[in-house]
Design a protein around this motif. Structure first.
Motif, PDB file in Angstrom:
ATOM      1  N   ARG A  86       1.547  -1.675   6.074  1.00 47.39           N
ATOM      2  CA  ARG A  86       0.767  -1.180   4.931  1.00 47.39           C
ATOM      3  C   ARG A  86       0.951  -2.163   3.775  1.00 47.39           C
ATOM      4  NH1 ARG A  86      -1.251   3.878   5.854  1.00 47.39           N
ATOM      5  NH2 ARG A  86      -0.557   4.750   7.836  1.00 47.39           N
ATOM      6  N   TRP A  87      -0.127  -2.864   3.464  1.00 44.79           N
ATOM      7  CA  TRP A  87      -0.101  -3.970   2.508  1.00 44.79           C
ATOM      8  C   TRP A  87      -0.501  -3.487   1.126  1.00 44.79           C
ATOM      9  CZ3 TRP A  87       1.890  -8.270   4.617  1.00 44.79           C
ATOM     10  CH2 TRP A  87       1.882  -8.356   6.016  1.00 44.79           C
ATOM     11  N   TYR A  88       0.136  -4.079   0.101  1.00 45.17           N
ATOM     12  CA  TYR A  88      -0.181  -3.708  -1.272  1.00 45.17           C
ATOM     13  C   TYR A  88       0.087  -4.885  -2.209  1.00 45.17           C
ATOM     14  CZ  TYR A  88       4.893  -3.072  -1.803  1.00 45.17           C
ATOM     15  OH  TYR A  88       6.250  -3.268  -1.832  1.00 45.17           O
ATOM     16  N   ALA A  89      -0.511  -4.807  -3.394  1.00 48.78           N
ATOM     17  CA  ALA A  89      -0.286  -5.813  -4.428  1.00 48.78           C
ATOM     18  C   ALA A  89       0.922  -5.384  -5.242  1.00 48.78           C
ATOM     19  CB  ALA A  89      -1.522  -5.935  -5.312  1.00 48.78           C
ATOM     20  N   SER A  90       1.986  -6.167  -5.177  1.00 48.73           N
ATOM     21  CA  SER A  90       3.224  -5.794  -5.867  1.00 48.73           C
ATOM     22  C   SER A  90       3.097  -5.882  -7.387  1.00 48.73           C
ATOM     23  CB  SER A  90       4.382  -6.681  -5.397  1.00 48.73           C
ATOM     24  OG  SER A  90       4.105  -8.043  -5.659  1.00 48.73           O
ATOM     25  N   CYS A  91       2.130  -6.638  -7.868  1.00 46.99           N
ATOM     26  CA  CYS A  91       1.947  -6.790  -9.313  1.00 46.99           C
ATOM     27  C   CYS A  91       1.552  -5.474  -9.983  1.00 46.99           C
ATOM     28  CB  CYS A  91       0.897  -7.864  -9.602  1.00 46.99           C
ATOM     29  SG  CYS A  91      -0.579  -7.746  -8.572  1.00 46.99           S
ATOM     30  N   ILE A  96      -3.700  -2.181  -0.547  1.00 47.40           N
ATOM     31  CA  ILE A  96      -4.715  -3.121  -0.061  1.00 47.40           C
ATOM     32  C   ILE A  96      -5.294  -2.661   1.263  1.00 47.40           C
ATOM     33  CG2 ILE A  96      -5.078  -5.468   0.817  1.00 47.40           C
ATOM     34  CD1 ILE A  96      -3.019  -6.415  -1.281  1.00 47.40           C
ATOM     35  N   GLY A  97      -4.424  -2.416   2.245  1.00 47.44           N
ATOM     36  CA  GLY A  97      -4.936  -2.036   3.556  1.00 47.44           C
ATOM     37  C   GLY A  97      -3.842  -1.897   4.584  1.00 47.44           C
ATOM     38  N   ASN A  98      -4.270  -1.585   5.803  1.00 47.61           N
ATOM     39  CA  ASN A  98      -3.377  -1.329   6.924  1.00 47.61           C
ATOM     40  C   ASN A  98      -3.729  -2.246   8.085  1.00 47.61           C
ATOM     41  OD1 ASN A  98      -2.532   1.015   5.439  1.00 47.61           O
ATOM     42  ND2 ASN A  98      -4.316   2.081   6.241  1.00 47.61           N
ATOM     43  N   THR A  99      -2.707  -2.688   8.798  1.00 50.36           N
ATOM     44  CA  THR A  99      -2.913  -3.476  10.009  1.00 50.36           C
ATOM     45  C   THR A  99      -1.932  -2.997  11.075  1.00 50.36           C
ATOM     46  OG1 THR A  99      -1.342  -5.181   9.309  1.00 50.36           O
ATOM     47  CG2 THR A  99      -3.660  -5.546   8.747  1.00 50.36           C
ATOM     48  N   VAL A 100      -2.244  -3.337  12.315  1.00 51.46           N
ATOM     49  CA  VAL A 100      -1.358  -2.996  13.427  1.00 51.46           C
ATOM     50  C   VAL A 100      -0.469  -4.187  13.758  1.00 51.46           C
ATOM     51  CG1 VAL A 100      -1.261  -2.286  15.845  1.00 51.46           C
ATOM     52  CG2 VAL A 100      -3.004  -1.321  14.331  1.00 51.46           C
ATOM     53  N   PRO A 105      -7.152  -7.031  16.397  1.00 55.20           N
ATOM     54  CA  PRO A 105      -7.943  -7.592  15.305  1.00 55.20           C
ATOM     55  C   PRO A 105      -8.553  -6.511  14.419  1.00 55.20           C
ATOM     56  CG  PRO A 105      -9.193  -7.676  17.333  1.00 55.20           C
ATOM     57  CD  PRO A 105      -7.837  -7.140  17.678  1.00 55.20           C
ATOM     58  N   PHE A 106      -7.786  -6.070  13.446  1.00 53.38           N
ATOM     59  CA  PHE A 106      -8.178  -4.918  12.659  1.00 53.38           C
ATOM     60  C   PHE A 106      -7.492  -4.929  11.300  1.00 53.38           C
ATOM     61  CE2 PHE A 106      -6.348  -0.815  11.420  1.00 53.38           C
ATOM     62  CZ  PHE A 106      -7.476  -0.029  11.240  1.00 53.38           C
ATOM     63  N   VAL A 107      -8.276  -4.745  10.242  1.00 50.72           N
ATOM     64  CA  VAL A 107      -7.745  -4.486   8.905  1.00 50.72           C
ATOM     65  C   VAL A 107      -8.464  -3.243   8.399  1.00 50.72           C
ATOM     66  CG1 VAL A 107      -7.530  -5.270   6.514  1.00 50.72           C
ATOM     67  CG2 VAL A 107      -7.288  -6.914   8.373  1.00 50.72           C
ATOM     68  N   GLY A 108      -7.698  -2.246   7.988  1.00 45.03           N
ATOM     69  CA  GLY A 108      -8.268  -1.055   7.366  1.00 45.03           C
ATOM     70  C   GLY A 108      -8.144  -1.202   5.861  1.00 45.03           C
ATOM     71  N   LEU A 109      -9.170  -1.775   5.228  1.00 37.74           N
ATOM     72  CA  LEU A 109      -9.144  -1.990   3.775  1.00 37.74           C
ATOM     73  C   LEU A 109      -9.245  -0.658   3.046  1.00 37.74           C
ATOM     74  CD1 LEU A 109     -11.531  -4.991   3.059  1.00 37.74           C
ATOM     75  CD2 LEU A 109      -9.076  -4.886   2.688  1.00 37.74           C
ATOM     76  N   ILE A 110      -8.391  -0.457   2.081  1.00 37.15           N
ATOM     77  CA  ILE A 110      -8.419   0.761   1.280  1.00 37.15           C
ATOM     78  C   ILE A 110      -9.342   0.529   0.086  1.00 37.15           C
ATOM     79  CG2 ILE A 110      -7.013   2.339  -0.111  1.00 37.15           C
ATOM     80  CD1 ILE A 110      -4.735   1.751   1.888  1.00 37.15           C
ATOM     81  N   HIS A 111     -10.152   1.529  -0.219  1.00 36.28           N
ATOM     82  CA  HIS A 111     -11.193   1.376  -1.242  1.00 36.28           C
ATOM     83  C   HIS A 111     -10.647   0.934  -2.590  1.00 36.28           C
ATOM     84  CE1 HIS A 111     -10.428   5.132  -3.529  1.00 36.28           C
ATOM     85  NE2 HIS A 111      -9.937   5.546  -2.369  1.00 36.28           N
TER      86      HIS A 111
END
Length: 194
Positions: A86-91, A96-100, A105-111
């Motif tokens: 689960r990716w995010y901007a630390s600033c 940002i989104g989720n990956t396996v 080949p998949f990125v679940g971008l969060i709105h």
């Protein structure tokens, strides 16, 4: 085709999903507890979740996505050793989104990471359905649950994943090195009870 601009809330992390059009990805709402925990971990529930605890996600192949600025501000967490990255901007703690992993080949971008100064509906189309509605808070209206049935939605997701895998759309991947290791070491975080 158009580009979908990406930006964290403070503007330090920016990027793009190139060549988007309705149907090239899956725009859906996820009601799983881990997506809800991800938003609540950063006290972003009001910004991320709908009134029933759902997170709007746009599933795309990683090869379309580029981070142009602020890669040093990207961080990652997981709720278990085998859970999603689960990716995010630390600033500014923008999810940002989720990956396996690199093999899927998949990125679940969060709105929350999609720049709001663009006509998103015309670029990527409407929400096509919802997943994990059994974990929703309260009872989502029929309108919120509208779209493809669980079976049809699962088929749509699997079909795209298969095509992306066959055509090598997992690379380049903004979140993983070519050897499969994530660009930053993920933190292991305990799930909250929600």
């Amino acid at each position: 085709m158009e580009d979908l601009k990406l930006e964290c809330k403070c503007g330090e992390v920016t990027g793009v999903v190139s060549n988007v059009k309705p149907g090239c990805g899956n725009r859906l709402v996820c009601y799983c507890e881990d997506c809800r925990n991800f938003a609540k971990h950063f006290n972003k529930a009001d910004d991320i979740l709908n009134e029933f605890g759902g997170t709007e996600i746009y599933q795309i192949d990683p090869s379309r996505m580029r981070i142009y600025h602020g890669i040093e501000n990207i961080s990652c967490l997981r709720f278990s050793d085998k859970g999603l990255y689960r990716w995010y901007a630390s600033c500014c703690q923008t999810p940002i989104g989720n990956t396996v992993g690199l093999n899927l080949p998949f990125v679940g971008l969060i709105h929350s990471f999609v720049a709001s100064d663009q006509c998103i509906d015309s670029k990527i189309g409407p929400v096509i359905g919802s997943v994990y509605t059994e974990h929703a808070i309260g009872t989502p209206s029929d309108e919120l649950k509208a779209g493809k049935s669980k079976t049809r939605l699962l088929f749509t997701i699997l079909r795209k994943l298969f095509i992306w895998k066959i055509f090598g759309k997992g690379s380049p991947n903004p979140f993983f090195h070519k050897d499969g290791k994530p660009i930053v070491e993920p933190s292991l975080v305990s799930r909250n009870k929600i």
